[in-house]
Design an enzyme around this catalytic site. Structure first.
Site, PDB file in Angstrom:
ATOM      1  N   LYS A 253      -9.500   8.940 -16.756  1.00  0.00           N
ATOM      2  CA  LYS A 253      -9.136   9.820 -17.875  1.00  0.00           C
ATOM      3  C   LYS A 253      -8.109   9.131 -18.786  1.00  0.00           C
ATOM      4  CE  LYS A 253      -9.973  14.085 -15.409  1.00  0.00           C
ATOM      5  NZ  LYS A 253      -9.383  14.970 -14.413  1.00  0.00           N
TER       6      LYS A 253
ATOM      7  N   GLU B 219       0.864  -1.189   0.000  1.00  0.00           N
ATOM      8  CA  GLU B 219       0.000   0.000   0.000  1.00  0.00           C
ATOM      9  C   GLU B 219       0.893   1.229   0.000  1.00  0.00           C
ATOM     10  OE1 GLU B 219      -3.369   0.833  -0.202  1.00  0.00           O
ATOM     11  OE2 GLU B 219      -2.463   2.812  -0.097  1.00  0.00           O
TER      12      GLU B 219
ATOM     13  N   ASP C 276      -7.165   1.340  -8.482  1.00  0.00           N
ATOM     14  CA  ASP C 276      -7.611   2.672  -8.936  1.00  0.00           C
ATOM     15  C   ASP C 276      -7.850   2.654 -10.450  1.00  0.00           C
ATOM     16  OD1 ASP C 276      -7.401   3.564  -6.353  1.00  0.00           O
ATOM     17  OD2 ASP C 276      -5.416   4.468  -6.626  1.00  0.00           O
TER      18      ASP C 276
HETATM   19  C1  LIG Z   1      -9.605   1.825  -4.448  1.00  0.00           C
HETATM   20  S1  LIG Z   1      -8.556   1.410  -3.144  1.00  0.00           S
HETATM   21  C2  LIG Z   1      -8.964  -0.300  -2.809  1.00  0.00           C
HETATM   22  C3  LIG Z   1      -8.460  -0.740  -1.460  1.00  0.00           C
HETATM   23  C4  LIG Z   1      -8.752  -2.201  -1.107  1.00  0.00           C
HETATM   24  N1  LIG Z   1      -8.056  -3.115  -2.009  1.00  0.00           N
HETATM   25  C5  LIG Z   1     -10.242  -2.473  -1.120  1.00  0.00           C
HETATM   26  O1  LIG Z   1     -10.693  -3.203  -2.022  1.00  0.00           O
HETATM   27  O2  LIG Z   1     -10.940  -1.964  -0.244  1.00  0.00           O
HETATM   28  C6  LIG Z   1      -6.988   1.256  -3.965  1.00  0.00           C
HETATM   29  C7  LIG Z   1      -5.834   1.233  -2.989  1.00  0.00           C
HETATM   30  O3  LIG Z   1      -4.659   0.940  -3.688  1.00  0.00           O
HETATM   31  C8  LIG Z   1      -3.653   1.855  -3.303  1.00  0.00           C
HETATM   32  N2  LIG Z   1      -2.801   1.977  -4.464  1.00  0.00           N
HETATM   33  C9  LIG Z   1      -3.127   2.487  -5.671  1.00  0.00           C
HETATM   34  N3  LIG Z   1      -2.122   2.348  -6.538  1.00  0.00           N
HETATM   35  C10 LIG Z   1      -1.122   1.735  -5.868  1.00  0.00           C
HETATM   36  C11 LIG Z   1       0.182   1.312  -6.220  1.00  0.00           C
HETATM   37  N4  LIG Z   1       0.648   1.493  -7.461  1.00  0.00           N
HETATM   38  N5  LIG Z   1       0.949   0.720  -5.289  1.00  0.00           N
HETATM   39  C12 LIG Z   1       0.480   0.521  -4.025  1.00  0.00           C
HETATM   40  N6  LIG Z   1      -0.754   0.906  -3.633  1.00  0.00           N
HETATM   41  C13 LIG Z   1      -1.543   1.496  -4.534  1.00  0.00           C
HETATM   42  C14 LIG Z   1      -4.381   3.125  -2.947  1.00  0.00           C
HETATM   43  O4  LIG Z   1      -3.640   3.946  -2.078  1.00  0.00           O
HETATM   44  C15 LIG Z   1      -5.639   2.568  -2.291  1.00  0.00           C
HETATM   45  O5  LIG Z   1      -5.471   2.356  -0.919  1.00  0.00           O
END
Ligand SMILES: C[S@@+](CC[C@H](N)C(=O)[O-])C[C@H]1O[C@@H](n2cnc3c(N)ncnc32)[C@H](O)[C@@H]1O
Length: 210
Positions: free
Chosen positions: A125, A71, A121
């Site tokens: 866009k 994370e 994520d």
């Molecule tokens: C939309 S949240 C989903 C969190 C969790 N997996 C859930 O389903 O509740 C996406 C998470 O991935 C983390 N994140 C996004 N891109 C990342 C990356 N490249 N490396 C590590 N963490 C990442 C974000 O900070 C966020 O906490």
């Protein structure tokens, strides 16, 4: 409880929370499972573990397995570590690191029996699409980390991103797509609970590493 007992308990809690964060000694070398967890056990990795509710629920349910979250947001890493300490879970580690880098450079080779990627994520866009986690190079890195016969489980609420993910999965070498029938009481991620509560569809894909 006396004040000394309270202070001792608090110090133990802080130490357990600190232990739950995996801070690699060398960020240019792959670690071993034993180095990360202090024991050898089947490994599950949750890339982008968020607030940690999924990984903590899984770790409580399967104490015989090791669970590693990656994370990038500090507050979420700390929250997960505190959650592990509060619940007395010694089989959880969280790595504050970018997921692609972790898979390419840090995680042990062919070590994960299951990789979870919940609600990555979507970067809707077009000019942000290169930031999406699912890219060909991520699949190559995943292939290095997942053990032969291991699984990758992906969920998203975002249909356009899911279509993108499916194209990346179709091109990926060394995996096959398999059916995913989930048990009703399987732990939910934070985002999954949020979307299910709104009655929104969840798109899912499961792969087996060949
Ligand atoms: C939309 S949240 C989903 C969190 C969790 N997996 C859930 O389903 O509740 C996406 C998470 O991935 C983390 N994140 C996004 N891109 C990342 C990356 N490249 N490396 C590590 N963490 C990442 C974000 O900070 C966020 O906490």
């Amino acid at each position: 409880m006396t004040r000394e007992e309270q202070e001792k308990k608090h110090a133990e809690f802080l130490a357990a929370a600190e232990r739950a964060e995996w801070k690699p000694k060398d960020i240019t070398q792959r670690a071993t499972v034993a180095e990360i967890f202090g024991r050898q056990a089947p490994l599950e990795v949750d890339f982008g573990s968020g607030d940690g509710s999924f990984i903590l629920a899984m770790a409580a349910r399967f104490p015989e397995r090791n669970f590693l979250g990656t994370e990038r947001m500090l507050g979420r890493v700390e929250k997960t570590c505190r959650g592990a300490a509060r619940r007395g879970l010694s089989n959880v580690r969280v790595l504050r690191m970018e997921s692609l880098y972790s898979a390419q450079w840090l995680l042990p080779v062919e070590s994960a029996s299951i990789v979870h990627i919940g609600f990555p994520d979507p970067w809707p866009k077009r000019h942000h699409h290169p930031r999406r986690l699912f890219q060909d190079e991520f699949m190559v890195a995943l292939h290095q980390v997942v053990a032969p016969g291991g699984e990758v489980r992906i969920k998203t609420d975002d249909q356009p991103y899911f279509l993108w993910i499916e194209k990346v999965l179709d091109r990926a070498k060394g995996f096959e797509r398999i059916e995913w029938v989930e048990e009703p009481d399987y732990p939910k991620t934070d985002f999954e609970s949020h979307f299910l509560a709104q009655g929104l569809p969840i798109y899912r894909a499961k792969l087996r590493r060949l």
